[in-house]
Motif scaffolding. Structure first.
Motif, PDB file in Angstrom:
ATOM      1  N   SER A   1       0.840  -1.195   0.000  1.00  0.00           N
ATOM      2  CA  SER A   1       0.000   0.000   0.000  1.00  0.00           C
ATOM      3  C   SER A   1       0.871   1.239   0.000  1.00  0.00           C
ATOM      4  CB  SER A   1      -0.961   0.011   1.201  1.00  0.00           C
ATOM      5  OG  SER A   1      -0.271   0.200   2.428  1.00  0.00           O
ATOM      6  N   SER A   2       0.303   2.347  -0.435  1.00  0.00           N
ATOM      7  CA  SER A   2       1.018   3.624  -0.436  1.00  0.00           C
ATOM      8  C   SER A   2       0.001   4.743  -0.293  1.00  0.00           C
ATOM      9  CB  SER A   2       1.836   3.790  -1.714  1.00  0.00           C
ATOM     10  OG  SER A   2       0.999   3.876  -2.850  1.00  0.00           O
ATOM     11  N   LEU A   3       0.523   5.903   0.088  1.00  0.00           N
ATOM     12  CA  LEU A   3      -0.367   7.045   0.234  1.00  0.00           C
ATOM     13  C   LEU A   3      -1.012   7.402  -1.103  1.00  0.00           C
ATOM     14  CD1 LEU A   3       1.656   9.303   2.694  1.00  0.00           C
ATOM     15  CD2 LEU A   3      -0.591   8.282   3.109  1.00  0.00           C
ATOM     16  N   GLN A   4      -0.186   7.347  -2.153  1.00  0.00           N
ATOM     17  CA  GLN A   4      -0.719   7.553  -3.488  1.00  0.00           C
ATOM     18  C   GLN A   4       0.125   6.762  -4.477  1.00  0.00           C
ATOM     19  OE1 GLN A   4      -0.598  11.719  -4.390  1.00  0.00           O
ATOM     20  NE2 GLN A   4       1.625  11.818  -4.510  1.00  0.00           N
ATOM     21  N   GLY A   5      -0.429   6.551  -5.670  1.00  0.00           N
ATOM     22  CA  GLY A   5       0.259   5.747  -6.661  1.00  0.00           C
ATOM     23  C   GLY A   5       1.605   6.320  -7.051  1.00  0.00           C
ATOM     24  N   GLY A   6       2.572   5.422  -7.237  1.00  0.00           N
ATOM     25  CA  GLY A   6       3.881   5.818  -7.711  1.00  0.00           C
ATOM     26  C   GLY A   6       4.844   6.235  -6.615  1.00  0.00           C
ATOM     27  N   GLU A   7       4.369   6.338  -5.416  1.00  0.00           N
ATOM     28  CA  GLU A   7       5.229   6.737  -4.297  1.00  0.00           C
ATOM     29  C   GLU A   7       5.680   5.507  -3.508  1.00  0.00           C
ATOM     30  OE1 GLU A   7       6.370   9.949  -3.648  1.00  0.00           O
ATOM     31  OE2 GLU A   7       5.572  10.219  -5.660  1.00  0.00           O
ATOM     32  N   THR A   8       6.351   5.729  -2.395  1.00  0.00           N
ATOM     33  CA  THR A   8       6.898   4.642  -1.595  1.00  0.00           C
ATOM     34  C   THR A   8       5.810   3.630  -1.246  1.00  0.00           C
ATOM     35  OG1 THR A   8       8.582   6.063  -0.638  1.00  0.00           O
ATOM     36  CG2 THR A   8       8.012   4.059   0.584  1.00  0.00           C
ATOM     37  N   GLN A   9       6.125   2.349  -1.486  1.00  0.00           N
ATOM     38  CA  GLN A   9       5.177   1.288  -1.177  1.00  0.00           C
ATOM     39  C   GLN A   9       5.642   0.525   0.053  1.00  0.00           C
ATOM     40  OE1 GLN A   9       4.168  -1.169  -4.548  1.00  0.00           O
ATOM     41  NE2 GLN A   9       3.843   0.596  -5.878  1.00  0.00           N
ATOM     42  N   TYR A  10       4.687   0.102   0.843  1.00  0.00           N
ATOM     43  CA  TYR A  10       4.952  -0.686   2.041  1.00  0.00           C
ATOM     44  C   TYR A  10       4.347  -2.065   1.803  1.00  0.00           C
ATOM     45  CZ  TYR A  10       6.095   3.851   3.927  1.00  0.00           C
ATOM     46  OH  TYR A  10       6.666   5.073   4.113  1.00  0.00           O
ATOM     47  N   PHE A  11       5.199  -3.081   1.920  1.00  0.00           N
ATOM     48  CA  PHE A  11       4.792  -4.431   1.577  1.00  0.00           C
ATOM     49  C   PHE A  11       4.437  -5.257   2.810  1.00  0.00           C
ATOM     50  CE2 PHE A  11       5.639  -5.167  -2.951  1.00  0.00           C
ATOM     51  CZ  PHE A  11       6.269  -3.972  -3.279  1.00  0.00           C
ATOM     52  N   GLY A  12       3.476  -6.146   2.611  1.00  0.00           N
ATOM     53  CA  GLY A  12       3.194  -7.162   3.606  1.00  0.00           C
ATOM     54  C   GLY A  12       4.183  -8.313   3.473  1.00  0.00           C
ATOM     55  N   PRO A  13       4.078  -9.317   4.348  1.00  0.00           N
ATOM     56  CA  PRO A  13       5.022 -10.431   4.334  1.00  0.00           C
ATOM     57  C   PRO A  13       4.803 -11.398   3.180  1.00  0.00           C
ATOM     58  CG  PRO A  13       3.340 -10.796   5.982  1.00  0.00           C
ATOM     59  CD  PRO A  13       3.117  -9.417   5.451  1.00  0.00           C
ATOM     60  N   GLY A  14       3.651 -11.313   2.523  1.00  0.00           N
ATOM     61  CA  GLY A  14       3.381 -12.189   1.382  1.00  0.00           C
ATOM     62  C   GLY A  14       2.695 -13.484   1.769  1.00  0.00           C
ATOM     63  N   THR A  15       2.048 -14.087   0.773  1.00  0.00           N
ATOM     64  CA  THR A  15       1.463 -15.418   0.910  1.00  0.00           C
ATOM     65  C   THR A  15       2.156 -16.321  -0.094  1.00  0.00           C
ATOM     66  OG1 THR A  15      -0.724 -14.623   1.579  1.00  0.00           O
ATOM     67  CG2 THR A  15      -0.594 -16.846   0.653  1.00  0.00           C
ATOM     68  N   ARG A  16       2.754 -17.383   0.429  1.00  0.00           N
ATOM     69  CA  ARG A  16       3.442 -18.345  -0.452  1.00  0.00           C
ATOM     70  C   ARG A  16       2.456 -19.418  -0.861  1.00  0.00           C
ATOM     71  NH1 ARG A  16       8.866 -18.878  -1.237  1.00  0.00           N
ATOM     72  NH2 ARG A  16       9.211 -17.458   0.513  1.00  0.00           N
ATOM     73  N   LEU A  17       2.170 -19.485  -2.161  1.00  0.00           N
ATOM     74  CA  LEU A  17       1.198 -20.452  -2.697  1.00  0.00           C
ATOM     75  C   LEU A  17       1.917 -21.548  -3.455  1.00  0.00           C
ATOM     76  CD1 LEU A  17      -1.752 -21.331  -3.405  1.00  0.00           C
ATOM     77  CD2 LEU A  17      -1.526 -19.924  -5.465  1.00  0.00           C
ATOM     78  N   LEU A  18       1.567 -22.774  -3.135  1.00  0.00           N
ATOM     79  CA  LEU A  18       2.086 -23.920  -3.884  1.00  0.00           C
ATOM     80  C   LEU A  18       0.881 -24.669  -4.458  1.00  0.00           C
ATOM     81  CD1 LEU A  18       4.398 -25.745  -4.782  1.00  0.00           C
ATOM     82  CD2 LEU A  18       4.186 -26.966  -2.603  1.00  0.00           C
ATOM     83  N   VAL A  19       0.879 -24.811  -5.767  1.00  0.00           N
ATOM     84  CA  VAL A  19      -0.196 -25.537  -6.453  1.00  0.00           C
ATOM     85  C   VAL A  19       0.357 -26.876  -6.926  1.00  0.00           C
ATOM     86  CG1 VAL A  19      -1.896 -25.493  -8.306  1.00  0.00           C
ATOM     87  CG2 VAL A  19      -1.215 -23.362  -7.195  1.00  0.00           C
ATOM     88  N   LEU A  20      -0.240 -27.952  -6.445  1.00  0.00           N
ATOM     89  CA  LEU A  20       0.238 -29.308  -6.778  1.00  0.00           C
ATOM     90  C   LEU A  20      -0.620 -29.952  -7.855  1.00  0.00           C
ATOM     91  CD1 LEU A  20       0.918 -30.553  -3.146  1.00  0.00           C
ATOM     92  CD2 LEU A  20       2.559 -29.618  -4.774  1.00  0.00           C
TER      93      LEU A  20
END
Lengths: 113, 111
Positions: A94-113
């Motif tokens: 997420s960021s305050l507005q587009g194109g500026e500094t983004q703050y990331f979450g830890p992510g979701t690791r998906l494995l499809v078998l």
């Protein structure tokens, strides 16, 4: 300040099943992003929201992927049906507005078998 | 498509040495950003440099931007083992558009 929250952290599913990911951005951030990151590559933008409207979803495989951001806050990303090549880490930012500094979450690791 | 291209793809140095990573891009930008990603984790923003800036510092980080050559470099001075990570450059076009990430440079700092 709380960071970007994502759940679940890990998910293993069979191909053709469906899966959903959830993201809660930093409070007050108008712009929310979903990225797909395949091992060894940089993040690829899937969809960008400005409040609850879509700014860019040009790289979202719309036949199987969908995303929504209700009330301009939380967001969900769904894959239905999943394919083997969807195995990746799904990052929300997420960021305050587009194109500026983004703050990331830890992510979701998906494995499809 | 990925606009930023980092170079080198991988870099291995000893603690205390400096690490330099380069990023080239193709179209005009509003700003260029560098991010770090530790193994298995989300990305962390390091520094943002705007198109009208030429150099920026943050702690042990120094970023330069040459818009005429469409390139940027990230210098990490006096590197530490904790700097071991992948480093990505990302460009933002005019109008506060989306960020486009490169493939990254993997940095390994050995004690």
């Amino acid at each position: 300040e709380a960071g970007v929250a994502q759940s679940p952290r890990y998910k293993i599913i069979e191909k053709r099943q469906s899966v959903a990911f959830w993201c809660n951005p930093i409070s007050g951030h108008a712009t929310l992003y979903w990225y797909q990151q395949i091992l060894g590559q940089g993040p690829k933008l899937l969809i960008q929201f400005q409040n609850n409207g879509v700014v860019d979803d040009s790289q979202l495989p719309k036949d199987r992927f969908s995303a929504e951001r209700l009330k301009g806050v939380d967001s969900t990303l769904k894959i239905q049906p999943a394919k083997l090549e969807d195995s990746a880490v799904y990052l929300c930012a997420s960021s305050l507005q587009g194109g500026e500094t983004q703050y990331f979450g830890p992510g979701t690791r998906l494995l499809v078998l | 498509s990925q606009q930023g291209e980092e170079d080198p793809q991988a870099l291995s140095i000893q603690e205390g040495e400096n690490a330099t990573m380069n990023c080239s891009y193709k179209t005009s930008i509003n700003n260029l950003q560098w991010y770090r990603q530790n193994s298995g984790r989300g990305l962390v923003h390091l520094i943002l440099i705007r198109s009208n800036e030429r150099e920026k510092h943050s702690g042990r980080l120094r970023v330069t931007l040459d818009t005429s050559k469409k390139s940027s470099s990230l210098l990490i001075t006096a590197s530490r083992a904790a700097d071991t990570a992948s480093y990505f450059c990302a460009t933002s076009g005019p109008g506060y558009s989306t960020l486009t990430f490169g493939k990254g440079t993997m940095l390994l700092v050995s004690p």
